[in-house]
Scaffold this active site. Structure first.
Site, PDB file in Angstrom:
ATOM      1  N   ASN A  10       0.824  -1.211   0.000  1.00 35.00           N
ATOM      2  CA  ASN A  10       0.000   0.000   0.000  1.00 35.00           C
ATOM      3  C   ASN A  10       0.854   1.256   0.000  1.00 35.00           C
ATOM      4  O   ASN A  10       1.935   1.286   0.587  1.00 35.00           O
ATOM      5  CB  ASN A  10      -0.910   0.069   1.235  1.00 35.00           C
ATOM      6  CG  ASN A  10      -2.047  -0.923   1.181  1.00 35.00           C
ATOM      7  OD1 ASN A  10      -2.453  -1.371   0.123  1.00 35.00           O
ATOM      8  ND2 ASN A  10      -2.576  -1.275   2.347  1.00 35.00           N
ATOM      9  N   GLY A  38       1.116  -1.133   4.149  1.00 36.07           N
ATOM     10  CA  GLY A  38       0.482  -2.429   3.890  1.00 36.07           C
ATOM     11  C   GLY A  38       1.124  -3.462   4.789  1.00 36.07           C
ATOM     12  O   GLY A  38       2.355  -3.516   4.918  1.00 36.07           O
ATOM     13  N   LYS A  39       0.315  -4.293   5.455  1.00 33.06           N
ATOM     14  CA  LYS A  39       0.860  -5.258   6.400  1.00 33.06           C
ATOM     15  C   LYS A  39       1.841  -6.205   5.734  1.00 33.06           C
ATOM     16  O   LYS A  39       2.872  -6.570   6.309  1.00 33.06           O
ATOM     17  CB  LYS A  39      -0.278  -6.041   7.061  1.00 33.06           C
ATOM     18  CG  LYS A  39      -1.246  -5.162   7.858  1.00 33.06           C
ATOM     19  CD  LYS A  39      -2.178  -5.989   8.717  1.00 33.06           C
ATOM     20  CE  LYS A  39      -1.456  -6.572   9.902  1.00 33.06           C
ATOM     21  NZ  LYS A  39      -0.909  -5.566  10.818  1.00 33.06           N
ATOM     22  N   GLU A 136      -4.929  -9.096   4.030  1.00 36.71           N
ATOM     23  CA  GLU A 136      -5.123  -7.927   3.166  1.00 36.71           C
ATOM     24  C   GLU A 136      -5.000  -8.248   1.677  1.00 36.71           C
ATOM     25  O   GLU A 136      -4.945  -7.346   0.855  1.00 36.71           O
ATOM     26  CB  GLU A 136      -4.135  -6.819   3.549  1.00 36.71           C
ATOM     27  CG  GLU A 136      -4.448  -6.200   4.896  1.00 36.71           C
ATOM     28  CD  GLU A 136      -3.571  -4.998   5.224  1.00 36.71           C
ATOM     29  OE1 GLU A 136      -3.971  -4.215   6.100  1.00 36.71           O
ATOM     30  OE2 GLU A 136      -2.496  -4.846   4.613  1.00 36.71           O
ATOM     31  N   THR A 205       0.579 -11.262  20.824  1.00 38.50           N
ATOM     32  CA  THR A 205       1.303 -10.049  21.222  1.00 38.50           C
ATOM     33  C   THR A 205       0.436  -9.215  22.159  1.00 38.50           C
ATOM     34  O   THR A 205      -0.778  -9.131  22.010  1.00 38.50           O
ATOM     35  CB  THR A 205       1.700  -9.222  19.992  1.00 38.50           C
ATOM     36  OG1 THR A 205       0.530  -8.852  19.250  1.00 38.50           O
ATOM     37  CG2 THR A 205       2.615 -10.027  19.076  1.00 38.50           C
ATOM     38  N   GLY A 207       1.346  -5.848  23.147  1.00 38.28           N
ATOM     39  CA  GLY A 207       1.772  -4.458  23.132  1.00 38.28           C
ATOM     40  C   GLY A 207       2.908  -4.214  24.097  1.00 38.28           C
ATOM     41  O   GLY A 207       3.925  -4.922  24.098  1.00 38.28           O
ATOM     42  N   THR A 233       2.276   2.429  14.655  1.00 39.59           N
ATOM     43  CA  THR A 233       1.982   1.863  13.337  1.00 39.59           C
ATOM     44  C   THR A 233       3.077   0.879  12.936  1.00 39.59           C
ATOM     45  O   THR A 233       4.261   1.200  12.963  1.00 39.59           O
ATOM     46  CB  THR A 233       1.904   2.975  12.276  1.00 39.59           C
ATOM     47  OG1 THR A 233       0.957   3.954  12.678  1.00 39.59           O
ATOM     48  CG2 THR A 233       1.499   2.397  10.927  1.00 39.59           C
ATOM     49  N   ASP A 237       3.695  -5.738  12.788  1.00 39.80           N
ATOM     50  CA  ASP A 237       4.277  -6.242  11.541  1.00 39.80           C
ATOM     51  C   ASP A 237       5.782  -6.404  11.682  1.00 39.80           C
ATOM     52  O   ASP A 237       6.366  -7.370  11.175  1.00 39.80           O
ATOM     53  CB  ASP A 237       3.976  -5.280  10.388  1.00 39.80           C
ATOM     54  CG  ASP A 237       2.488  -5.074  10.168  1.00 39.80           C
ATOM     55  OD1 ASP A 237       1.696  -5.955  10.553  1.00 39.80           O
ATOM     56  OD2 ASP A 237       2.120  -4.032   9.598  1.00 39.80           O
TER      57      ASP A 237
END
Length: 289
Positions: A10, A38-39, A136, A205, A207, A233, A237
């Site tokens: 992306n 994009g992931k 995605e 996960t 955080g 962000t 990933d």
């Protein structure tokens, strides 16, 4: 070995705004940044920057060549990314001064990858290679099935979460990676916790609290490095890409996870997505506060 990643690519257009606009409001942005996202692309870049050999499977439109240039610059093999005659995937991201955000995602070519393209690409894979996919693109289940049949170890990052997609791909999955919220959603859908899904490995996960690794009947917790985040962000990933690179290099899972948690912690101290993912050398030199 090689990491074969069927994933999205992306263009991220990020607009800094005083607040999130309401319906009918015209609002001027005071800053615009554009970058690779994009992931799928994020995970490929993370694996490559961690030292992995990554071959990305995907598609862009005729205007997307710059994204491939950027990915190649980070060490990703993009020879299996097709160029189609429709627009590339992109995201319009509005970020308010309060840090609240709004995202409009256009899937574009990410959802137009052909079965023939995936089959032809995976024909070059070898038993023992790793396969990775997310939610995605199209063809996740078909590609995972084909990869498993060729003796590849299949990793599935269950994001963005879709219950039907997860149910469909789990029978072909060896390693499942998801965040705490996604794990709760999956438990509600299946009635099973992460450790009772029948998979070889599951990572949840958490955080700033690190992650949990479920392996057989064992559950292990890994703490996260303490940092002051500026942009989360792509942190997940980055974690996933580093785990895959570690496994690709023959590291035991605990060792791969420990480096991945450090990489994700360093990533959140930087603004941006793929362009802000750290190299392995930076992660090794990183000293959390």
């Amino acid at each position: 070995m090689t990491i074969w990643n069927l994933g999205s690519i992306n263009a991220d257009h990020v607009y800094a705004l005083p607040h999130i606009p309401v319906p009918g409001e015209t609002l001027a942005a005071h800053m615009l940044t554009a970058g690779l996202g994009g992931k799928g692309a994020n995970m490929s870049v993370a694996s490559a920057r961690a030292g992995g050999k990554v071959k990305h499977i995907g598609a862009i439109g005729p205007e997307g060549g710059w994204m491939l240039d950027r990915m190649r610059g980070y060490g990703v093999d993009t020879s299996s990314v097709a160029t189609l005659d429709t627009p590339s995937g992109h995201a319009i991201i509005a970020v308010a001064e309060s840090a609240e955000n709004m995202i409009i995602l256009f899937p574009g070519t990410n959802r137009r990858i052909s079965p023939a393209h995936v089959d032809t690409t995976l024909a070059a894979a070898k038993a023992g290679d790793l396969f990775l996919t997310q939610n995605e693109t199209n063809l996740q289940v078909e590609a995972a099935r084909a990869a498993r049949s060729r003796g590849l170890r299949v990793t599935y990052a269950a994001a963005p979460f879709e219950a039907a997609a997860v149910r469909a791909i789990l029978p072909f999955t060896d390693l499942l990676i998801l965040n705490e919220i996604e794990a709760e959603q999956l438990s509600k859908e299946t009635g099973q916790g992460p450790g009772s899904l029948g998979l070889a490995d599951v990572i949840v996960t958490l955080g700033a609290e690190g992650c949990l690794w479920f392996h057989g009947n064992e559950e292990s917790r890994f703490p996260a490095a303490r940092v002051t985040p500026v942009d989360t962000t792509g942190a997940g990933d980055t974690f996933t890409g580093y785990v895959l690179a570690g496994l690709d290099a023959g590291q035991p899972m605990p060792e791969a996870i420990r480096l991945a948690t450090r990489a994700a912690a360093l990533k959140v101290t930087r603004h941006g997505a793929a362009d802000a993912i750290p190299t392995k050398q930076e992660v090794l030199a990183f000293s959390p506060g």
